[in-house]
Design a protein around this motif. Structure first.
Motif, PDB file in Angstrom:
ATOM      1  N   ASP A  79       0.821  -1.210   0.000  1.00  8.37           N
ATOM      2  CA  ASP A  79       0.000   0.000   0.000  1.00  8.37           C
ATOM      3  C   ASP A  79       0.857   1.262   0.000  1.00  8.37           C
ATOM      4  O   ASP A  79       0.345   2.354  -0.256  1.00  8.37           O
ATOM      5  CB  ASP A  79      -0.925   0.021   1.221  1.00  8.37           C
ATOM      6  N   VAL A  80       2.133   1.106   0.296  1.00  5.61           N
ATOM      7  CA  VAL A  80       3.052   2.245   0.328  1.00  5.61           C
ATOM      8  C   VAL A  80       3.799   2.310  -1.000  1.00  5.61           C
ATOM      9  O   VAL A  80       4.419   1.347  -1.430  1.00  5.61           O
ATOM     10  CB  VAL A  80       4.053   2.105   1.488  1.00  5.61           C
ATOM     11  N   GLU A  81       3.719   3.471  -1.653  1.00  6.78           N
ATOM     12  CA  GLU A  81       4.428   3.673  -2.914  1.00  6.78           C
ATOM     13  C   GLU A  81       5.873   4.063  -2.626  1.00  6.78           C
ATOM     14  O   GLU A  81       6.150   4.805  -1.674  1.00  6.78           O
ATOM     15  CB  GLU A  81       3.731   4.776  -3.718  1.00  6.78           C
ATOM     16  N   ILE A  82       6.799   3.554  -3.418  1.00  5.81           N
ATOM     17  CA  ILE A  82       8.215   3.883  -3.257  1.00  5.81           C
ATOM     18  C   ILE A  82       8.698   4.647  -4.483  1.00  5.81           C
ATOM     19  O   ILE A  82       8.458   4.218  -5.612  1.00  5.81           O
ATOM     20  CB  ILE A  82       9.058   2.617  -3.041  1.00  5.81           C
ATOM     21  N   TRP A  83       9.369   5.774  -4.231  1.00  5.29           N
ATOM     22  CA  TRP A  83       9.950   6.570  -5.307  1.00  5.29           C
ATOM     23  C   TRP A  83      11.473   6.515  -5.204  1.00  5.29           C
ATOM     24  O   TRP A  83      12.037   6.547  -4.110  1.00  5.29           O
ATOM     25  CB  TRP A  83       9.519   8.034  -5.203  1.00  5.29           C
ATOM     26  N   ASP A  84      12.109   6.440  -6.360  1.00  3.33           N
ATOM     27  CA  ASP A  84      13.560   6.439  -6.427  1.00  3.33           C
ATOM     28  C   ASP A  84      14.069   7.871  -6.263  1.00  3.33           C
ATOM     29  O   ASP A  84      14.365   8.573  -7.239  1.00  3.33           O
ATOM     30  CB  ASP A  84      14.023   5.829  -7.757  1.00  3.33           C
ATOM     31  N   VAL A  85      14.128   8.318  -5.008  1.00  2.00           N
ATOM     32  CA  VAL A  85      14.730   9.598  -4.635  1.00  2.00           C
ATOM     33  C   VAL A  85      15.703   9.283  -3.511  1.00  2.00           C
ATOM     34  O   VAL A  85      15.284   8.945  -2.399  1.00  2.00           O
ATOM     35  CB  VAL A  85      13.667  10.617  -4.169  1.00  2.00           C
ATOM     36  N   PRO A  86      16.997   9.316  -3.756  1.00  2.00           N
ATOM     37  CA  PRO A  86      17.977   8.879  -2.754  1.00  2.00           C
ATOM     38  C   PRO A  86      17.877   9.673  -1.446  1.00  2.00           C
ATOM     39  O   PRO A  86      17.637  10.894  -1.455  1.00  2.00           O
ATOM     40  CB  PRO A  86      19.324   9.130  -3.442  1.00  2.00           C
ATOM     41  N   THR A  87      18.068   8.969  -0.335  1.00  2.00           N
ATOM     42  CA  THR A  87      18.012   9.564   0.997  1.00  2.00           C
ATOM     43  C   THR A  87      19.189   9.072   1.832  1.00  2.00           C
ATOM     44  O   THR A  87      19.805   8.053   1.535  1.00  2.00           O
ATOM     45  CB  THR A  87      16.707   9.190   1.711  1.00  2.00           C
ATOM     46  N   ASP A  88      19.469   9.794   2.899  1.00  2.00           N
ATOM     47  CA  ASP A  88      20.444   9.378   3.904  1.00  2.00           C
ATOM     48  C   ASP A  88      19.743   8.984   5.204  1.00  2.00           C
ATOM     49  O   ASP A  88      20.042   7.971   5.800  1.00  2.00           O
ATOM     50  CB  ASP A  88      21.437  10.509   4.193  1.00  2.00           C
ATOM     51  N   ASP A  89      18.809   9.830   5.620  1.00  2.00           N
ATOM     52  CA  ASP A  89      18.168   9.652   6.913  1.00  2.00           C
ATOM     53  C   ASP A  89      16.659   9.813   6.775  1.00  2.00           C
ATOM     54  O   ASP A  89      16.140  10.036   5.680  1.00  2.00           O
ATOM     55  CB  ASP A  89      18.742  10.648   7.925  1.00  2.00           C
TER      56      ASP A  89
END
Length: 340
Positions: A79-89
């Motif tokens: 149900d949670v969409e994931i986007w390819d936006v890099p993160t650290d924290d």
């Protein structure tokens, strides 16, 4: 800092309790922010539970680099969409996009120029999250002309901002005077009145973000977490000063503020003076309030009942988010809403 490129006429940041299009969150990973793999697993499990809980009420987008998506799906529901936006924290409240809108349905992103809480953390990916999300959504970005974090300011959606000076009038973020910082913050939110309290600089990574202490529940009403009665604790003393200021303040409409207090937990699961046990750091989403519980049954229930009274048309859901408290924040710090 360059001169601001302020929001166009008619735009403002709306209150958190209006209908949302979606919630944004960020995935914590091994890297500049975290070097302990076991603790990262602990954080990821907590972020996934928060995301899965919110997704029962509104769409959730979890941001992360594409190399982490396969492993994240072990924690995160479909149900949670994931986007390819890099993160650290995980601190999407501070590094994620701050949305503004106008009455014609237009939206924009306000850039508060996140700099790792006064360059305490490198977090190179997190510094680009807001711009990358705005680009993906094809939204214009307007530069506030100041450096800071949305977690460092509370707003009522009706013209009034509340903040600790320590998070803004601080050379690790801004070298401008308070009056100019205030003017630029007001323009960035489309607000008219600023209520300042001193806060505490240099004692935590945020320089005492206001959203762990005081929250507007509606225009004219502030939920306030009563501090521990400890004269030797700088945060306790600061909180009492903030409370005294709020009791005499007036908002942008000239109203005196109604203060609704919630307790601090007396017997939390984690007994550590650096642990953030903030009931005030809750998140309002479509149809629900998502709040923390800390193992103290009495103060948990008192806070849940207060939130039910303040948000009678929403379900109140409490979660164990001790992993976030161990790193200095809470549920509100980990979320950022896009208005409908």
């Amino acid at each position: 800092m360059a001169q601001p490129n302020p929001l166009p006429e008619g735009f403002r940041v709306p209150a958190e309790d209006i209908p949302h299009l979606r919630t944004f969150m960020q995935w914590p990973v091994l890297g500049p922010a975290h070097d302990d793999a076991d603790f990262v697993d602990y954080l990821q499990d907590t972020i996934a539970r928060i995301a899965n809980t919110i997704a029962a009420f509104e769409p959730v987008v979890l941001l992360m680099g594409k190399q982490h998506i396969g492993a994240a799906r072990q924690f995160v529901s479909n149900d949670v969409e994931i986007w390819d936006v890099p993160t650290d924290d995980l601190w999407c409240r501070d590094s994620g996009p701050l949305f503004a809108r106008n009455d014609r349905g237009g939206q924009a992103v306000v850039n508060l120029n996140f700099n790792g809480w006064g360059d305490r953390m490198a977090n190179p990916n997190d510094r680009l999250v807001a711009a990358r999300v705005a680009e993906r959504l094809d939204l214009p970005v307007f530069d506030s002309g100041i450096v800071g974090e949305p977690g460092g300011v509370e707003w009522d959606g009706d013209g009034t901002l509340l903040a600790h000076e320590s998070s803004w009038v601080n050379p690790n973020r801004n070298t401008l005077g308070r009056s100019e910082i205030e003017a630029r913050l007001l323009r960035a939110y489309g607000a008219e009145k600023m209520i300042w309290a001193p806060g505490v600089a240099g004692q935590d990574i945020t320089d005492d973000h206001i959203d762990a202490l005081a929250r507007f529940t509606e225009p004219g009403t502030v939920l306030f977490q009563a501090p521990y009665p400890d004269d030797d604790d700088v945060f306790s003393n600061s909180a009492r000063v903030t409370l005294d200021i709020l009791k005499t303040a007036r908002d942008a409409r000239g109203r005196r503020l109604e203060i609704v207090e919630v307790p601090s937990p007396e017997y939390p699961r984690i007994d550590d003076e650096e642990f953030v046990s903030s009931y005030a750091n809750y998140y309002v989403c479509n149809g629900a309030v998502i709040c923390a519980e800390f193992g103290d049954m009495d103060t948990n229930q008192e806070t849940i009942q207060t939130l039910k009274d303040l948000y009678p048309d929403r379900e109140v859901v409490s979660l164990n988010v001790d992993a976030l408290g161990e790193t200095g924040g809470g549920i509100h710090c980990a979320t950022q809403q896009q208005p409908a």
